[in-house]
Design a protein around this motif. Structure first.
Motif, PDB file in Angstrom:
ATOM      1  N   UNK A  27       0.854  -1.205   0.000  1.00  0.00           N
ATOM      2  CA  UNK A  27       0.000   0.000   0.000  1.00  0.00           C
ATOM      3  C   UNK A  27       0.884   1.248   0.000  1.00  0.00           C
ATOM      4  N   UNK A  28       1.975   1.198   0.756  1.00  0.00           N
ATOM      5  CA  UNK A  28       2.871   2.353   0.852  1.00  0.00           C
ATOM      6  C   UNK A  28       3.635   2.546  -0.456  1.00  0.00           C
ATOM      7  N   UNK A  29       4.098   1.443  -1.039  1.00  0.00           N
ATOM      8  CA  UNK A  29       4.826   1.562  -2.307  1.00  0.00           C
ATOM      9  C   UNK A  29       3.910   2.122  -3.404  1.00  0.00           C
ATOM     10  N   UNK A  30       2.634   1.703  -3.385  1.00  0.00           N
ATOM     11  CA  UNK A  30       1.683   2.232  -4.364  1.00  0.00           C
ATOM     12  C   UNK A  30       1.468   3.727  -4.121  1.00  0.00           C
ATOM     13  N   UNK A  31       1.328   4.113  -2.859  1.00  0.00           N
ATOM     14  CA  UNK A  31       1.065   5.517  -2.520  1.00  0.00           C
ATOM     15  C   UNK A  31       2.216   6.426  -2.964  1.00  0.00           C
TER      16      UNK A  31
END
Ligand code: URA
Length: 212
Positions: free
Chosen positions: A75-79
């Protein structure tokens, strides 16, 4: 080029080999082998986790995929634009990494998620070769103390010079940055040691330094 990925039947750690054989017998449909790194070798960012989770990466064959820790990580890498697509806990979910690669300090699943120091050392040459095979590498995110120590040993840096601290950005030799984070494990997020905000802070600071 030296190997940066152990073979499927890597014999280096007897305890992990026995555990792998047990899992192969019980779950023949799982990956049950060293988990290969994910992402492009030309990436500027390398994320180093601890080791595959039993029913997660060890089952799916992609780092953090199907592991609880993968929910916050992906989720963080996507954000922050280090991943593209949709994370769906499957290696064929179509998710791709951008300017980012993910590996583990220990490539095989250890019993109870705890690799022994001798296993961490046995697996280190693969991390050494992995880093050597990344010509554009600028920054490494170390997830947790074991990964932090593995990264420093791999780089030949003194641990006393760079103590582990969440969100610290260590400027090590050869212009490399080592960013520390508490591991995004279920234990750390459930106990509040690591919040989403704290984890995102690491990537925010890193992105500034990488000019993204
Ligand atoms: N899954 C991984 O691949 N690595 C970790 O460190 C945790 C879960």
């Amino acid at each position: 080029m030296a190997e940066h990925q152990p073979g499927r039947d890597c014999p280096l750690c007897p305890r992990l080999v026995s555990f792998r054989e047990m899992q192969r017998a019980a779950h023949p449909d799982w990956h049950n082998a060293p988990v290969p790194s994910f992402g492009d070798l030309n990436a500027r960012l390398l994320i180093v986790g601890l080791a595959p989770g039993l029913k997660g990466a060890n089952c799916t064959g992609r780092p953090f995929t199907g592991d609880y820790a993968g929910d916050l990580l992906y989720a963080t890498l996507l954000k922050f634009g280090y991943a593209q697509g949709r994370y769906d806990e499957r290696p064929d979910d179509g998710l791709t990494l951008r300017d980012c690669r993910i590996t583990n300090a220990v490539r095989c699943v250890p019993p109870e998620n705890k690799p022994l120091p001798i296993e961490q050392s046995a697996c280190r040459p693969f991390l050494v070769n992995e880093i050597a095979a990344m010509p554009k590498l600028k920054a490494i995110v170390a997830l947790g103390l074991v990964s932090h120590n593995a990264v420093l040993s791999t780089l030949g840096e003194r641990k006393a010079a760079f103590p582990f601290k969440h969100a610290a950005l260590h400027e090590v030799s050869k212009g490399l940055l080592v960013a520390d984070s508490y591991h995004c494990s279920r234990y750390n997020t459930n106990t509040g040691r690591l919040t989403t905000e704290m984890f995102e802070n690491v990537f925010e600071r890193l992105s500034e330094r990488l000019g993204r």
